[in-house]
Design a protein around this motif. Structure first.
Motif, PDB file in Angstrom:
ATOM      1  N   ALA A   1      50.585 -55.988  67.557  1.00  0.00           N
ATOM      2  CA  ALA A   1      50.316 -56.385  68.942  1.00  0.00           C
ATOM      3  C   ALA A   1      50.982 -57.705  69.342  1.00  0.00           C
ATOM      4  CB  ALA A   1      48.803 -56.443  69.173  1.00  0.00           C
TER       5      ALA A   1
ATOM      6  N   ARG B   1      53.845 -46.668  75.089  1.00  0.00           N
ATOM      7  CA  ARG B   1      52.507 -46.718  75.678  1.00  0.00           C
ATOM      8  C   ARG B   1      51.938 -48.136  75.659  1.00  0.00           C
ATOM      9  NH1 ARG B   1      51.279 -42.879  79.215  1.00  0.00           N
ATOM     10  NH2 ARG B   1      51.649 -40.783  78.393  1.00  0.00           N
ATOM     11  N   TYR B   2      52.240 -48.872  74.629  1.00  0.00           N
ATOM     12  CA  TYR B   2      51.740 -50.249  74.562  1.00  0.00           C
ATOM     13  C   TYR B   2      52.328 -51.074  75.713  1.00  0.00           C
ATOM     14  CZ  TYR B   2      50.276 -54.757  72.753  1.00  0.00           C
ATOM     15  OH  TYR B   2      49.679 -55.993  72.619  1.00  0.00           O
TER      16      TYR B   2
ATOM     17  N   ASP C   1      50.711 -49.269  79.098  1.00  0.00           N
ATOM     18  CA  ASP C   1      49.255 -49.279  79.252  1.00  0.00           C
ATOM     19  C   ASP C   1      48.646 -50.651  78.950  1.00  0.00           C
ATOM     20  OD1 ASP C   1      49.539 -46.595  79.815  1.00  0.00           O
ATOM     21  OD2 ASP C   1      49.014 -45.933  77.797  1.00  0.00           O
ATOM     22  N   GLU C   2      49.090 -51.294  77.903  1.00  0.00           N
ATOM     23  CA  GLU C   2      48.489 -52.564  77.501  1.00  0.00           C
ATOM     24  C   GLU C   2      49.110 -53.758  78.229  1.00  0.00           C
ATOM     25  OE1 GLU C   2      45.886 -52.657  75.591  1.00  0.00           O
ATOM     26  OE2 GLU C   2      45.934 -50.492  75.205  1.00  0.00           O
ATOM     27  N   SER C   3      50.427 -53.693  78.461  1.00  0.00           N
ATOM     28  CA  SER C   3      51.103 -54.838  79.086  1.00  0.00           C
ATOM     29  C   SER C   3      51.354 -54.640  80.572  1.00  0.00           C
ATOM     30  CB  SER C   3      52.431 -55.114  78.377  1.00  0.00           C
ATOM     31  OG  SER C   3      52.217 -55.393  77.008  1.00  0.00           O
TER      32      SER C   3
ATOM     33  N   THR D   1      53.538 -57.830  72.420  1.00  0.00           N
ATOM     34  CA  THR D   1      53.130 -58.611  73.594  1.00  0.00           C
ATOM     35  C   THR D   1      54.202 -59.630  73.961  1.00  0.00           C
ATOM     36  OG1 THR D   1      50.786 -58.333  73.033  1.00  0.00           O
ATOM     37  CG2 THR D   1      51.355 -60.138  74.522  1.00  0.00           C
TER      38      THR D   1
END
Length: 265
Positions: free
Chosen positions: A166, A216-217, A220-222, A170
């Protein structure tokens, strides 16, 4: 008996009887003239393309050559007498380019600067966090390639991201926000078949699923715009090293994230 008196012919004086010799000289002259005009005619039939090529070559030579004389500026150039009269005199500034840089050239320069800055930041991040064994950065013709080893991204035979991945993803996501470029995410595996207990049918599905997990990270996450991404899975078809060794297979299990160049010079 007395012989009849025969009159002797007087001997011809030298030069008499040669009155017609001028005809020989005249014939020679006519022959030479004929040959001369034949040669001139033959020369007039030279290949015009070759003649033009030779002419251009000679012109270029005489216009661009430098004279061997001390003050010469070329075979047909003008001598820079003022420079030699006063060598300490300030020289004129060079003229500005005839044409300004085009809009495309300016855009290409801006793109290259942005990619260079991006690469420098990533390299510094990898060095500070001692990730040289797991992250490799390269400036390739298609763009800046960031190769992530599967050791810190995934468990063997799986496509779910490890928690330790992560921070790196990030950091990349924060840098992608400031780039006006497309991002390509590509998954790769070694040539070892997946286990029969695996959730994936083969290395094609596994490599594609791993690339999708990274994508997806970012989305969806960023919260990055999905329009700026593309992804693919190549299984073991594009190896980076020899699959015959453990070290080679480890290098082949990877995810490559490439910031693509949009413009070419």
């Amino acid at each position: 008996m007395r012989q009849p008196n025969r009159r002797r012919r007087p001997l011809r004086k030298e030069g008499e009887g040669g009155r017609d010799r001028w005809l020989i000289t005249y014939a020679d002259l006519i022959t030479l003239l004929l040959i001369f005009f034949v040669v001139m005619y033959a020369m007039s039939q030279l290949d015009s393309d070759k003649y033009q090529l030779v002419t251009q070559s000679l012109q270029a030579t005489f216009q661009s050559g430098d004279s061997i004389l001390e003050i010469g500026s070329g075979i047909t150039g003008k001598a820079d007498t003022e420079k030699h009269k006063n060598p300490d005199a300030p020289q004129a500034e060079p003229e500005a380019p005839a044409e300004a840089m085009t809009e495309r050239e300016l855009a290409f320069r801006d793109q290259e600067k942005a990619l260079s800055d991006f690469m420098a930041v990533i390299e510094q991040y990898v060095k500070e966090h001692q990730l040289e064994e797991d992250i490799f950065i390269a400036d390739e013709p298609r763009g800046i390639a960031i190769t992530l080893s599967d050791r810190f991204l995934f468990d063997t035979g799986h496509a779910e991201l490890k928690p330790g991945a992560a921070p790196v993803l990030t950091k990349l996501a924060s840098l992608f926000e400031g780039l006006d470029a497309a991002i390509s995410i590509e998954g790769h595996t070694d040539n070892v078949p997946v286990s029969r207990w695996s959730s994936y049918k083969d290395n094609w599905e596994l490599s594609g699923a791993r690339a999708m997990s990274v994508l997806r990270y970012f989305i969806d996450e960023s919260g990055l715009d999905p329009a700026g991404f593309q992804y693919a899975g190549y299984a073991d078809t594009r190896p980076a090293a020899d699959n015959a060794t453990d070290e080679g297979r480890r290098k082949n299990r990877r995810v490559e994230i490439t910031v693509l160049r949009q413009l070419q010079q």
